[in-house]
Design a protein around this motif. Structure first.
Motif, PDB file in Angstrom:
ATOM      1  N   MET A  87      27.049   6.090 -25.650  1.00 21.33           N
ATOM      2  CA  MET A  87      25.939   7.024 -25.750  1.00 21.33           C
ATOM      3  C   MET A  87      25.071   6.705 -26.963  1.00 21.33           C
ATOM      4  SD  MET A  87      26.138  11.115 -25.800  1.00 21.33           S
ATOM      5  CE  MET A  87      25.615  11.771 -27.353  1.00 21.33           C
ATOM      6  N   TYR A  88      25.690   6.488 -28.132  1.00 20.09           N
ATOM      7  CA  TYR A  88      24.893   6.189 -29.327  1.00 20.09           C
ATOM      8  C   TYR A  88      24.090   4.921 -29.112  1.00 20.09           C
ATOM      9  CZ  TYR A  88      28.189   2.518 -30.600  1.00 20.09           C
ATOM     10  OH  TYR A  88      28.944   1.381 -30.599  1.00 20.09           O
TER      11      TYR A  88
ATOM     12  N   THR B  97      22.586   3.882 -26.311  1.00 26.14           N
ATOM     13  CA  THR B  97      21.318   4.209 -25.650  1.00 26.14           C
ATOM     14  C   THR B  97      20.368   4.860 -26.640  1.00 26.14           C
ATOM     15  OG1 THR B  97      22.868   4.970 -23.992  1.00 26.14           O
ATOM     16  CG2 THR B  97      20.546   5.000 -23.397  1.00 26.14           C
ATOM     17  N   ILE B  98      20.919   5.741 -27.492  1.00 21.68           N
ATOM     18  CA  ILE B  98      20.052   6.421 -28.462  1.00 21.68           C
ATOM     19  C   ILE B  98      19.362   5.387 -29.341  1.00 21.68           C
ATOM     20  CG2 ILE B  98      19.999   7.954 -30.462  1.00 21.68           C
ATOM     21  CD1 ILE B  98      22.214   9.557 -29.222  1.00 21.68           C
TER      22      ILE B  98
ATOM     23  N   ASP C  11      16.873   2.985 -27.047  1.00 23.44           N
ATOM     24  CA  ASP C  11      15.652   3.687 -26.642  1.00 23.44           C
ATOM     25  C   ASP C  11      14.848   4.161 -27.843  1.00 23.44           C
ATOM     26  OD1 ASP C  11      16.440   3.253 -24.129  1.00 23.44           O
ATOM     27  OD2 ASP C  11      16.951   5.331 -23.636  1.00 23.44           O
TER      28      ASP C  11
ATOM     29  N   SER D 112      15.108   9.987 -28.348  1.00 26.05           N
ATOM     30  CA  SER D 112      16.156   9.455 -27.473  1.00 26.05           C
ATOM     31  C   SER D 112      17.427  10.292 -27.596  1.00 26.05           C
ATOM     32  CB  SER D 112      16.434   7.992 -27.813  1.00 26.05           C
ATOM     33  OG  SER D 112      16.776   7.848 -29.168  1.00 26.05           O
ATOM     34  N   GLY D 113      17.686  10.803 -28.819  1.00 22.12           N
ATOM     35  CA  GLY D 113      18.863  11.650 -29.012  1.00 22.12           C
ATOM     36  C   GLY D 113      18.771  12.906 -28.161  1.00 22.12           C
TER      37      GLY D 113
ATOM     38  N   ASN E 273      17.133  13.307 -25.349  1.00 16.32           N
ATOM     39  CA  ASN E 273      17.351  12.947 -23.946  1.00 16.32           C
ATOM     40  C   ASN E 273      18.822  12.766 -23.639  1.00 16.32           C
ATOM     41  OD1 ASN E 273      14.664  12.981 -23.508  1.00 16.32           O
ATOM     42  ND2 ASN E 273      14.389  10.755 -23.486  1.00 16.32           N
ATOM     43  N   GLU E 274      19.524  12.066 -24.544  1.00 19.55           N
ATOM     44  CA  GLU E 274      20.954  11.820 -24.319  1.00 19.55           C
ATOM     45  C   GLU E 274      21.740  13.120 -24.380  1.00 19.55           C
ATOM     46  OE1 GLU E 274      22.770   8.930 -23.480  1.00 19.55           O
ATOM     47  OE2 GLU E 274      20.689   8.546 -22.922  1.00 19.55           O
TER      48      GLU E 274
ATOM     49  N   LYS F   2      21.543  14.850 -21.184  1.00 24.28           N
ATOM     50  CA  LYS F   2      22.391  14.193 -20.192  1.00 24.28           C
ATOM     51  C   LYS F   2      23.864  14.534 -20.440  1.00 24.28           C
ATOM     52  CE  LYS F   2      19.978  10.012 -19.595  1.00 24.28           C
ATOM     53  NZ  LYS F   2      20.020   8.597 -19.970  1.00 24.28           N
ATOM     54  N   PHE F   3      24.234  14.498 -21.729  1.00 23.72           N
ATOM     55  CA  PHE F   3      25.624  14.727 -22.117  1.00 23.72           C
ATOM     56  C   PHE F   3      26.067  16.130 -21.725  1.00 23.72           C
ATOM     57  CE2 PHE F   3      28.621  16.230 -25.419  1.00 23.72           C
ATOM     58  CZ  PHE F   3      29.670  15.359 -25.156  1.00 23.72           C
TER      59      PHE F   3
END
Lengths: 320, 376
Positions: free
Chosen positions: A1-2, A4-5, A8, A267-268, A270-271, A274-275
């Motif tokens: 996950m980190y 992608t953060i 992105d 980006s955080g 967005n994640e 999702k999370f």
């Protein structure tokens, strides 16, 4: 996950940074630049125009047209910035107003031309230019470093270009004679004039450079966000860049930090959505994170902010 | 000795250079030059510029079309133009008062959105209310919300030294996303993907009013917008507060030394500007339209900056500039059908007008210098 953060976040922060640096060049020379939005849009349009007309002449999987389109975007941004520079410097318009006019005109012209060109040359009613996907690479060993390895994993190659531009523009602004004159024009233009340097010429160059840098940022946004050019590029990132540079106190490195905060908050957010497995409508809420964060940070940090002293003033030789 | 008495032989330069008439002659000159330039562009695209410009006027109801559908006529088109002009006028007044005070309210769109949204969900959906009461409440809510946001921006500026440009841009985004979230989760109409349509009782535009052979909309707030513009003209030029605002705009330090409470005034200016933006919001979202698109700021908030500039930041001038820009914006669709030019050219034309009006101070100087020299 980190991962992608970070990936992105950088893909958003770096184009924003190069636009903000463009703004710094213009504003440190004394020209308030609200036109970043229009400049980045016009730059992206120029790059996309190059791709749709000449991209087909290169071999199928070649990345050369994509890199050439960045150069074209810089040229287009610079060309359009000349108009802004003429307004602000030659025609002595109010710089805030000129900036807004440039933005409105840029959006109008590019939207109109995109439609008209699609209609006349490709016979389709569309307001988009397809420009393809920007190449991404990973650096083999570095990407396996824990956490920060993500910086080197699956990133757009424009990140490298922007980091290189960051180094060059930093050197030019702080270590070269031109940069010193430029900064002096923003703080004490009368002194620059007394030293025998043409204030208007320095400011003109600064504004044109800011157009070129914004153009690069614009085409990178066009690639990373949507793989096409459309009026949707006018999302207000130019204004966000202005916020970043004011937050960064008109200095390149603090502005870099501000852009990273924006990028990672975005980006955080967005994640996070999702999370937590929230429905996509919650994306609207997480999208506000960078802006709320900026406001809060500004409340704490902007007391000590100091704009260039002659910012927004039309240079008047007779003034003491 | 300045030989001001020497009459310029060329009447055009005489008109453009005479400082007495420049406030009106220069904007008109800018508009004419822009229209000529636009006509050249249309000509170069291989279309007939006369037909295109005439189409623009026809589409907005400023000239009669060749034929109309049932219940339609030039007057119905023109009423619609006035309807969309109303929020434009309020928004441009909002920009102009801030600009007079040396402040730049780029957050008009956000202030419009929050006022329109709150008025929609509170009064707009209360369909059993008496129309007079609900319309009044809508206006009051618009004014209050707008001025609160404006005052907040002013407060952040004087208290924390946050540039009003940055804080209003941030607030624009925050409102846009948060309101989009609430519309999509709470108030969405599943068919149109917009917020549900408000009740006719709360709507500030009367729809489908039959007058003679026509069915038209009546923008009741158009008259009020004109009155507000006249009042603003009086306020800015004939009251102490108006002069204090101009003094702050000209030189904050001098205003401070003159004993003006600059910080108080800055918050007040932004509150008034926000209140006008709120009026623009309710007349747009609960007048011209009756629902809100999620995730979209109206372009009026940004175009109004330009309209205000074209009108010299003068409330009376703004009445005319907003009419002109509205006509050009509105006529695009019809122009496309009669002339074949893409309707986006309308935005290009108004952009070019703005470009030339941004050069107005330069033109004033150049023509003024020629005038003083007696046209040599």
């Amino acid at each position: 996950m980190y991962k992608t953060i970070i990936i992105d976040g950088l893909a958003f922060a770096l184009p924003l940074l190069i636009i903000a640096i463009g703004g710094i060049y213009s504003e440190r020379s004394g020209v308030t630049n609200l036109a970043l939005e229009g400049l980045l849009g016009f730059g992206a349009f120029s790059g996309a125009l190059f791709i749709v007309f000449l991209g087909g002449h290169f071999s199928q999987n070649s990345n050369i047209p994509i890199y050439l389109s960045i150069i074209m975007a810089a040229l287009g941004g610079a060309l359009y910035a000349t108009l802004f520079a003429l307004l602000c410097i030659k025609f002595k318009s109010n710089q805030v107003i000129a900036g807004v006019v440039i933005n409105i005109l840029s959006q109008a012209i590019t939207t109109f031309l995109t439609r008209q060109i699609n209609q006349n040359f490709f016979e389709q009613p569309s307001d988009k230019f397809q420009i393809g996907v920007f190449p991404r690479i990973s650096i083999p060993v570095l990407k396996d470093i824990p956490i920060i390895g993500a910086v080197f994993d699956n990133f757009y190659t424009f990140n490298i270009i922007i980091i290189a531009l960051l180094a060059v523009t930093w050197y030019l602004l702080y270590k070269s004679a031109f940069g010193m004159h430029l900064r002096a024009c923003g703080d004490n233009p009368q002194a620059v004039d007394a030293a025998g340097i043409d204030v208007e010429k320095v400011r003109f160059k600064a504004v044109v450079l800011s157009g070129a840098l914004s153009g690069v940022g614009g085409i990178c946004f066009a690639y990373s966000i949507s793989a096409n050019f459309s009026p949707a590029i006018y999302m207000g990132y130019g204004y966000l860049a202005i916020a970043a540079l004011i937050f960064g106190n008109w200095k390149i490195m603090p502005t870099f930090v501000a852009c990273l905060i924006f990028g990672f908050a975005r980006s955080g957010g967005n994640e996070l959505a999702k999370f937590l497995q929230l429905s996509s409508s919650y994306l609207d809420l997480t999208m506000t994170l960078p802006y709320i964060l900026t406001l809060l940070l500004l409340i704490f940090f902007s007391k000590r902010n100091r704009a260039p002293r002659a910012l927004g003033e039309i240079y008047d030789k007779g003034k003491r | 000795m300045p030989n001001k008495t020497v009459k310029n032989k060329n009447p055009i330069f005489n008109l453009l250079g005479n400082p007495k008439y420049q406030f009106i002659s220069i904007p008109i000159f800018a508009v004419i030059i822009s229209l000529i330039l636009s006509a050249i562009i249309i000509f170069l695209l291989g279309q007939n510029p006369i037909l295109a410009l005439k189409g623009l006027m026809q589409g907005a109801g400023a000239l009669p079309k060749d034929n109309y559908a049932a219940y339609q006529g030039q007057v119905t088109d023109f009423m619609e133009t006035l309807d969309i002009m109303t929020p434009m006028l309020f928004a441009a007044l909002a920009v102009s008062i801030a600009m007079k005070g040396g402040l730049f309210n780029i957050g008009v769109s956000g202030q419009m959105l929050i006022s329109g949204f709150v008025a929609t969900i509170t009064i707009g959906y209360a369909k059993e209310l008496n129309p007079f009461i609900s319309k009044t409440l809508v206006v009051i809510i618009g004014i209050i919300l707008g001025s609160l946001v404006g005052a907040l921006i002013g407060f952040l500026k004087v208290k924390f030294n946050i540039s009003e440009v940055v804080s209003s841009i941030m607030l624009n985004y925050i409102f846009q996303y948060v309101i989009s979230f609430f519309i999509i989760t709470q108030y969405v109409d599943p068919v149109t993907r917009q917020s549900r349509v408000i009740g006719e009782n709360a709507r500030l535009t009367l729809m489908n009013v039959e007058i003679g052979p026509y069915k038209m909309r009546i923008p009741i707030f158009f008259v009020i917008a004109i009155l507000v513009a006249i009042f603003m003209h009086f306020y800015m030029n004939r009251t102490d507060q108006g002069f204090e605002i101009s003094a702050i705009g000209l030189n904050q330090n001098a205003a401070l030394y003159a004993g003006i409470k600059v910080n108080h005034r800055i918050i007040m200016i932004m509150a008034i500007s926000g209140a006008l933006a709120g009026l623009a919001g309710v007349t747009f979202y609960l007048g011209y339209r009756a629902s809100i698109f999620p995730n979209q700021l109206s372009s009026i908030g940004f175009d109004s900056i330009a309209v205000s500039l074209l009108g010299n930041n003068n409330p009376i001038g703004i009445i005319f500039s907003s009419l002109l820009i509205t006509i050009i914006d509105r006529g695009g669709t019809y122009m496309r059908s009669v002339s074949g030019v893409e309707q986006e050219i309308a935005a290009v034309i108004s952009g070019i007008i703005l470009l030339f009006s941004a050069m107005s101070s330069y033109m004033k100087e150049v023509f003024g210098a020629r005038y003083r020299k007696g046209g040599k």
